[in-house]
Design a protein around this motif. Structure first.
Motif, short mmCIF file in Angstrom:
data_model
loop_
_atom_site.label_atom_id
_atom_site.label_comp_id
_atom_site.label_asym_id
_atom_site.label_seq_id
_atom_site.Cartn_x
_atom_site.Cartn_y
_atom_site.Cartn_z
N UNK A 26 4.86 -11.09 8.26
CA UNK A 26 5.27 -9.71 8.05
C UNK A 26 4.46 -8.81 8.97
N UNK A 27 4.97 -7.59 9.19
CA UNK A 27 4.25 -6.65 10.05
C UNK A 27 3.54 -5.58 9.22
N UNK A 28 3.20 -5.91 7.97
CA UNK A 28 2.32 -5.03 7.19
C UNK A 28 1.15 -5.85 6.68
N UNK A 29 0.22 -5.19 5.98
CA UNK A 29 -0.99 -5.90 5.57
C UNK A 29 -1.45 -5.45 4.19
N UNK A 30 -1.82 -6.43 3.33
CA UNK A 30 -2.45 -6.09 2.07
C UNK A 30 -3.96 -5.90 2.19
N UNK A 31 -4.47 -6.00 3.43
CA UNK A 31 -5.91 -5.84 3.67
C UNK A 31 -6.26 -4.35 3.61
N UNK A 32 -6.74 -3.91 2.46
CA UNK A 32 -7.06 -2.51 2.29
C UNK A 32 -8.38 -2.15 2.94
N UNK A 33 -8.35 -1.25 3.93
CA UNK A 33 -9.56 -0.80 4.61
C UNK A 33 -9.39 0.66 5.00
N UNK A 34 -10.43 1.44 4.76
CA UNK A 34 -10.42 2.85 5.13
C UNK A 34 -11.48 3.09 6.19
N UNK A 35 -11.15 3.93 7.16
CA UNK A 35 -12.09 4.28 8.22
C UNK A 35 -12.27 5.80 8.21
N UNK A 36 -13.47 6.27 8.48
CA UNK A 36 -13.77 7.70 8.39
C UNK A 36 -13.33 8.44 9.65
N UNK A 37 -12.12 8.15 10.10
CA UNK A 37 -11.55 8.81 11.28
C UNK A 37 -10.05 8.58 11.24
#
Length: 837
Positions: free
Chosen positions: A665-676
């Motif tokens: 698939x071309x989506x991700x369940x890998x939840x990650x937030x970046x401060x930008x």
């Protein structure tokens, strides 16, 4: 000349000054990174650190550190920093956690660290916000070899813990005697264990996080052993949902002789005597390995990729406690454990995984575009500029036009580059997500690359349940030891220095919600061992899978796209089970060549590796004719990722007879937030294990090599023994145990064939183990490179068939050395089918 010399002198001075400043900056930074905090020991703070597995650890696995603190002085706040003592680059990051210690408080918590085998001790520092070292504690640690086994036993029995160290593979075995509070709260921190045993212990005291960690660890391939006896209720209280025997009370037996049979009956010691055992019925899908008077004594059930074994008796009580063959029970349980597919161990090759994490597709110029841009620049500043000025009759204006062209080109280049990289960071997320039948959680293993539009410090926060550590290897300008990973309910990489054009790379793992994708499969086996597979796929999720394929052994069944909400049926013959390699149990590091021998692959043109199946058939994953297309870039990106995540040396590739659906698939369940501000490039491979069953029209069946599994037995100083492509030196012997896979266990065995091929005219000595006499029986010396021994109808056949239809064989050089190309064990008999697997 003088003027020129003065100019050169000034340039040299400027260079020296600039170089000196650069060295000062780099040195200063390095000093800030490596310098220890100012030390002011606080006597009111007491701290101890207890490394998991009693100081032993596997390289590159998460190691739990249990830290105990008390404070008899004023309130203290700060951070706990993990520092491997006196070993350069033995950890991937500076791991830390915040903590508050009010007056009179006592706290116990876990911190987790990843080390390499160079580490000899680990230190934990309590550091104040101003950098002052408040207190520290240190503990010795020892790395173990990849072939060594680690067990943890938890018991509150007054007779002490059971001893599993007699159960060895091709290396040593070590045991950690734990307490309940030693069990970490993160499943990945149990990943270094080969087995966890719970016996006569109150598991009701396990916290919810500990129970979740054990459950997820089993799903991801862990081996849990739970025991019964008089205290069966409290032992299973905290893991009741995993135990493969229903809770039915207890009863008294006068013998455990069935366990002696399962152990192989090697010695004359009996297991007679009054004994209390837990009673109940096997759960659906469980296999009874031993029963006494109709009462199951030893029951096994798969859970995800892992196994749970239940021993109804208490091994700490008589008659089991003093029984001379008790070590064989543990050995047979562990040697017949589940195989793990080659994609189930996270990052295998950090170099390839990092290359995949750095592969950013979005808005990047190709080599040809850059060459074209350079060609236009050369034409503008050279021939075109000359021809225009010549036509105008003003060649002297070149002093003006050339600087103008350079200026305009520089502005255009800068603007184009700025627009291409944009104002947002690019996150490259690639993951393998494993889904198991009936499990609410799915295992995620992946890589993360962050490409910044401009130089700066960035912070990354993972979703709860996902770990984080750096993936930087080799020559990389990022100083990974300066990256602080803050641990807690979430993993946070703080102030990661990222230069424009250089991607920071990480690896992550953990558990996410499982998508509603499932299926069933039926493996139909004919009497000659040939098979076909059929089944149905249910995609009840919102995901659309592309390049979907059903995999069994080396057989791909290509489904193409499986849309959200779609149901799809499949059917195909299984390719070359007679040529397929058995699965390796407890696969270990292989230092010699490991590959499918030519005799297996050359006659099978349709035989594909897992990588080729998952890449839609592209050889080695690199479609050079498509390299400049979006499809070509995506396949190359996937190939690099799979090279980093697939264990290519796992002979048999660990899938056994299991049937899997895989799709991208071309989506991700890998939840990650970046401060930008950020954009994401995502590729996720979902691998779904289907609920399978075996049907066999004929009662009699021949088990071909693909139906078998093997494991090394006996200690050796050589670590690369396998039944395929193995070189055995003088003074050594390779010993293996072959068992049918659980799905094709035989109720009776009436035929045994041992066959193989030596790679040269130098033949080896072959022996087979006699389970009743507990001795090796030498076979006649082979007369040719290809050899075969048949025991069909032999009256002594039963002597060579051990627990779980196990057959042990040994190969040793006749003189100096021997080279084995292949070694197979085949069985004939009646099938004892489990309902599903």
């Amino acid at each position: 000349m003088t003027h020129h010399s003065e100019s050169v002198g000034r340039a040299a001075k400027l260079f020296v000054i600039a170089f000196t400043l650069l060295i000062g900056i780099v040195g200063g930074r390095q000093q800030r990174v490596s310098a220890a905090p100012l030390s002011i020991q606080n006597a009111a703070i007491k701290m101890t650190v207890e490394p998991g597995f009693q100081g032993r650890f596997h390289d590159s696995h998460w190691l739990p550190l249990q830290i105990t603190l008390s404070n008899s002085g004023p309130d203290v706040s700060g951070e706990l920093h993990i520092t491997p003592a006196a070993i350069f680059n033995s950890t991937t990051n500076n791991f830390a956690s915040t903590i508050d210690l009010p007056t009179g408080s006592n706290k116990q918590l876990f911190l987790y660290v990843v080390l390499n085998n160079a580490a000899q001790s680990v230190r934990v520092d309590l550091v104040a916000p101003d950098g002052v070292l408040i207190q520290s504690a240190e503990a010795p640690i020892t790395g173990v070899d990849a072939n060594d086994l680690l067990y943890a036993v938890i018991s509150e029995s007054p007779t002490g813990a059971v001893d599993l160290t007699g159960a060895r593979g091709s290396g040593a075995a070590y045991q950690a005697d734990w307490r309940i509070e030693n069990i970490p709260t993160m499943a990945q921190a149990l990943g270094g264990l080969d087995a966890l045993v719970l016996t006569d212990v109150d598991t009701g005291k396990l916290s919810l996080d500990q129970r979740s960690a054990i459950h997820d660890w089993v799903l991801s391939g862990g081996h849990l052993i739970v025991t019964g006896g008089p205290n069966w209720q409290r032992t299973r209280a905290g893991v009741d949902g995993l135990v493969p025997l229903s809770a039915g009370g207890s009863l008294t037996l006068d013998s455990l002789s069935a366990l002696r049979t399962y152990a192989g009956g090697i010695s004359k010691d009996t297991l007679d005597g009054t004994v209390i055992v837990a009673s109940g019925q096997p759960i659906s899908g469980a296999q009874v390995l031993a029963s006494q008077n109709g009462q199951p004594l030893l029951v096994r059930a798969p859970q995800g990729l892992g196994l749970v074994d239940y021993l109804a008796a208490d091994p700490g009580l008589e008659p089991f406690r003093s029984w001379g063959d008790r070590a064989h029970i543990w050995s047979n349980l562990l040697i017949s454990a589940s195989h793990k597919p080659g994609w189930a161990n996270g990052v295998i090759s950090p170099y390839e995984a990092q290359a995949a994490a750095q592969f950013i597709k979005e808005n990047l110029l190709s080599v040809f575009q850059l060459a074209g841009f350079l060609l236009i620049y050369i034409l503008l500043i050279g021939p075109l500029n000359y021809l225009v000025l010549r036509r105008l009759g003003r060649p002297v204006l070149a002093w003006v036009t050339i600087p103008v062209i350079i200026l305009l080109t520089t502005i255009t280049t800068y603007t184009t580059g700025f627009n291409l990289r944009g104002g947002a960071a690019i996150m490259n997320r690639m993951a393998i997500v494993q889904v198991w039948p009936g499990a609410a959680q799915a295992q995620l293993d992946g890589v993360l690359g962050v490409l910044a539009p401009r130089r700066g410090n960035y912070s990354l926060t993972m979703d709860e349940g996902l770990t984080l550590r750096s993936l930087n290897v080799g020559a990389n300008p990022l100083d990974i030891n300066s990256i602080k990973i803050l641990e807690g309910r979430q993993f946070v990489a703080q102030n990661v220095p990222i230069d424009a054009g250089i991607a920071a790379t990480f690896q992550t793992g953990g558990f996410v919600k499982a998508p509603a994708i499932s299926g069933t499969a039926t493996l139909a086996i004919a009497s000659d061992g040939k098979a076909s597979v059929s089944g149905v796929i249910h995609n009840e999720s919102k995901l659309t899978l592309t390049d979907a394929v059903v995999m069994i052994m080396n057989t791909p069944i290509r489904l193409g796209m499986v849309a959200a909400g779609e149901t799809r049926q499949f059917h195909a013959p299984v390719i070359s089970l007679d040529q397929a390699l058995p699965s390796a149990i407890r696969h270990t590091a292989v230092y010699s060549s490991s590959y499918y021998p030519n005799s297996y692959s050359s006659t099978q043109p349709n035989s594909l590796s897992v990588e080729e199946m998952l890449l839609n058939g592209y050889s080695n994953g690199y479609p050079y004719n498509l390299s400049n297309t979006p499809l070509g870039q995506e396949i190359t990106r996937r190939a690099r990722f799979l090279n980093g995540m697939l264990d290519s040396s796992n002979q048999g590739e660990g899938r056994g007879l299991d049937v899997y659906l895989a799709g991208w698939t071309d989506n991700s369940p890998m939840g990650v937030q970046i401060d930008a501000a950020s954009n994401a490039e995502d590729s996720t491979l979902y691998i779904v294990k289907l609920t399978s069953q075996v049907v066999a029209p004929d009662a009699h069946l021949r088990l071909l090599p693909g139906y078998m599994q093997w494991a090394p037995v006996g200690g050796s100083n050589q670590l690369d023994y396998s039944p395929y492509s193995t070189y055995i030196t003088s003074g050594n012997a390779a010993q293996f145990q072959f068992n049918p896979q659980a799905a094709v266990h035989l109720s009776t065995v009436n035929g045994l064939t041992i066959s193989g091929r030596f790679s040269s005219s130098t033949f080896g000595l072959i022996s087979v183990f006699d389970w009743l006499a507990a001795r090796w029986v030498p076979l006649p010396l082979p007369a040719a490179q290809d050899f075969r021994y048949d025991f069909n109808g032999s009256s002594d056949l039963s002597r060579f068939i051990g627990p779980g239809n196990g057959v042990q064989v040994r190969i040793e050089p006749q003189n100096n050395s021997v080279n084995i190309e292949r070694f197979d064990v085949l069985l004939d008999g009646a099938l004892n089918l489990p309902p599903s697997f």
